[in-house]
Motif scaffolding. Structure first.
Motif, mmCIF file in Angstrom:
data_model
loop_
_atom_site.group_PDB
_atom_site.id
_atom_site.type_symbol
_atom_site.label_atom_id
_atom_site.label_comp_id
_atom_site.label_asym_id
_atom_site.label_seq_id
_atom_site.Cartn_x
_atom_site.Cartn_y
_atom_site.Cartn_z
ATOM 1 N N ILE A 169 -11.999 2.044 4.367
ATOM 2 C CA ILE A 169 -12.732 3.289 4.106
ATOM 3 C C ILE A 169 -11.809 4.443 3.715
ATOM 4 O O ILE A 169 -12.269 5.577 3.603
ATOM 5 N N LEU A 170 -10.539 4.169 3.487
ATOM 6 C CA LEU A 170 -9.638 5.248 3.071
ATOM 7 C C LEU A 170 -10.015 5.744 1.677
ATOM 8 O O LEU A 170 -10.482 4.965 0.837
ATOM 9 N N PRO A 171 -9.808 7.032 1.397
ATOM 10 C CA PRO A 171 -10.092 7.558 0.055
ATOM 11 C C PRO A 171 -9.273 6.827 -1.015
ATOM 12 O O PRO A 171 -8.193 6.291 -0.749
ATOM 13 N N ALA A 172 -9.789 6.858 -2.236
ATOM 14 C CA ALA A 172 -9.180 6.098 -3.333
ATOM 15 C C ALA A 172 -7.734 6.489 -3.583
ATOM 16 O O ALA A 172 -6.917 5.643 -3.983
ATOM 17 N N GLN A 173 -7.381 7.761 -3.354
ATOM 18 C CA GLN A 173 -6.021 8.214 -3.670
ATOM 19 C C GLN A 173 -4.959 7.580 -2.772
ATOM 20 O O GLN A 173 -3.762 7.669 -3.061
ATOM 21 N N PHE A 174 -5.367 6.932 -1.670
ATOM 22 C CA PHE A 174 -4.394 6.279 -0.808
ATOM 23 C C PHE A 174 -3.839 5.002 -1.443
ATOM 24 O O PHE A 174 -2.776 4.530 -1.039
ATOM 25 N N TYR A 175 -4.546 4.420 -2.380
ATOM 26 C CA TYR A 175 -4.095 3.180 -3.007
ATOM 27 C C TYR A 175 -3.355 3.520 -4.292
ATOM 28 O O TYR A 175 -3.975 3.876 -5.298
ATOM 29 N N ARG A 176 -2.039 3.441 -4.235
ATOM 30 C CA ARG A 176 -1.222 3.771 -5.398
ATOM 31 C C ARG A 176 -1.481 2.758 -6.499
ATOM 32 O O ARG A 176 -1.323 1.554 -6.312
ATOM 33 N N SER A 177 -1.855 3.215 -7.667
ATOM 34 C CA SER A 177 -2.330 2.336 -8.736
ATOM 35 C C SER A 177 -1.290 1.318 -9.177
ATOM 36 O O SER A 177 -1.629 0.208 -9.578
ATOM 37 N N GLU A 178 -0.014 1.693 -9.099
ATOM 38 C CA GLU A 178 1.010 0.752 -9.576
ATOM 39 C C GLU A 178 1.281 -0.377 -8.580
ATOM 40 O O GLU A 178 1.951 -1.346 -8.916
ATOM 41 N N LEU A 179 0.765 -0.259 -7.361
ATOM 42 C CA LEU A 179 0.993 -1.281 -6.348
ATOM 43 C C LEU A 179 -0.257 -2.069 -5.993
ATOM 44 O O LEU A 179 -0.157 -3.232 -5.598
ATOM 45 N N TRP A 180 -1.427 -1.463 -6.130
ATOM 46 C CA TRP A 180 -2.667 -2.096 -5.694
ATOM 47 C C TRP A 180 -3.664 -2.166 -6.841
ATOM 48 O O TRP A 180 -3.873 -1.201 -7.560
ATOM 49 N N ASP A 181 -4.291 -3.330 -6.982
ATOM 50 C CA ASP A 181 -5.446 -3.480 -7.859
ATOM 51 C C ASP A 181 -6.656 -3.578 -6.935
ATOM 52 O O ASP A 181 -6.853 -4.599 -6.270
ATOM 53 N N VAL A 182 -7.435 -2.502 -6.846
ATOM 54 C CA VAL A 182 -8.505 -2.393 -5.859
ATOM 55 C C VAL A 182 -9.848 -2.724 -6.500
ATOM 56 O O VAL A 182 -10.196 -2.193 -7.561
ATOM 57 N N HIS A 183 -10.597 -3.616 -5.832
ATOM 58 C CA HIS A 183 -11.902 -4.051 -6.318
ATOM 59 C C HIS A 183 -12.955 -3.661 -5.282
ATOM 60 O O HIS A 183 -12.879 -4.061 -4.122
ATOM 61 N N SER A 184 -13.930 -2.886 -5.705
ATOM 62 C CA SER A 184 -14.980 -2.440 -4.796
ATOM 63 C C SER A 184 -16.022 -3.518 -4.530
ATOM 64 O O SER A 184 -16.745 -3.454 -3.538
ATOM 65 N N GLN A 185 -16.099 -4.488 -5.431
ATOM 66 C CA GLN A 185 -17.074 -5.565 -5.289
ATOM 67 C C GLN A 185 -16.363 -6.910 -5.415
ATOM 68 O O GLN A 185 -15.143 -6.989 -5.558
#
Length: 231
Positions: free
Chosen positions: A124-140
């Motif tokens: 549930i952390l806000p999106a800005q916590f996931y650094r784009s160059e390290l994480w590929d985040v999928h909401s579904q």
């Protein structure tokens, strides 16, 4: 099709090779799955940060409970040399605490690997916590070939696909003589689904309803052992 117990000099001792719908799976006693054809590691429910979450609530849980999980992931990466590492949800346990800073730095130690997170109910952390160059985040849920990767079990699985998921923290109770009982984490395998055990040590276990075609592979003494569910 179920293959025999195997030991890979370059992988994990005691792994179990499994072939389902033409996909090769290696069930690992470290409570993870390796996909050799996709060069990918799958891990569900590590729940990093849970110890600090409990300490904040007044429960004295040491931070060292997570250290062993970092060590396990590092060894899995060293042994299998994956190109992708997929966390099937509940990477971090709820609200921000200082443990997140360690977790944020961890992928940077392995620049040749793409780290993926399929968000779970505790992510549930806000999106800005996931650094784009390290994480590929999928909401579904995420499609990988004929695999449908998700956090929670998908109820509507398309024909010809397998759902690989976590969330449930499956376990099996084994009974011995003299009312002995031992509950162990397991991989719960159905014709169209594999539920991974929770990777994190600071998690509980849930007993599942078993159907005729279901199978369970427990983790015992650093080996994967199939359990007869008909007894």
């Amino acid at each position: 099709m179920y293959k025999n117990q195997k030991t890979h000099s370059s992988g994990s001792q005691g792994l179990f090779q499994l072939l389902l719908q033409e996909v090769n799976f290696e069930l690992l006693p470290e409570k993870a799955i390796y996909l050799p054809d996709q060069k990918s590691l799958l891990i569900a429910d590590p729940h990093f940060g849970k110890a600090a979450h409990f300490r904040k609530a007044g429960v004295p849980v040491p931070e060292s409970v997570h250290h062993g999980d970092y060590v396990k992931i590092k060894k899995l990466i060293q042994n299998f040399q994956p190109l992708h590492l997929f966390f099937l949800g509940d990477l971090f346990h709820s609200d921000f605490n200082q443990t997140w800073l360690d977790l944020e730095a961890f992928p940077g130690l392995f620049p040749g690997i793409q780290f993926h997170l399929i968000k779970g109910n505790h992510d549930i952390l806000p999106a800005q916590f996931y650094r784009s160059e390290l994480w590929d985040v999928h909401s579904q849920s995420l499609v990988l070939g004929n695999l449908l990767l998700s956090h929670e079990p998908e109820m509507d699985i398309p024909e010809g696909m397998l759902n690989i998921c976590g969330h449930v923290h499956p376990g099996i109770s084994l009974y011995g003589q003299g009312r002995q009982k031992l509950t162990l984490p397991c991989f719960f395998v159905s014709p169209k689904r594999i539920i991974l055990p929770a990777f994190g040590r600071f998690t509980g276990l849930a007993k599942l309803e078993c159907e005729k075609q279901d199978r369970a592979f427990v983790i015992a003494n650093k080996k994967i052992v199939e359990v007869n569910l008909s007894t």
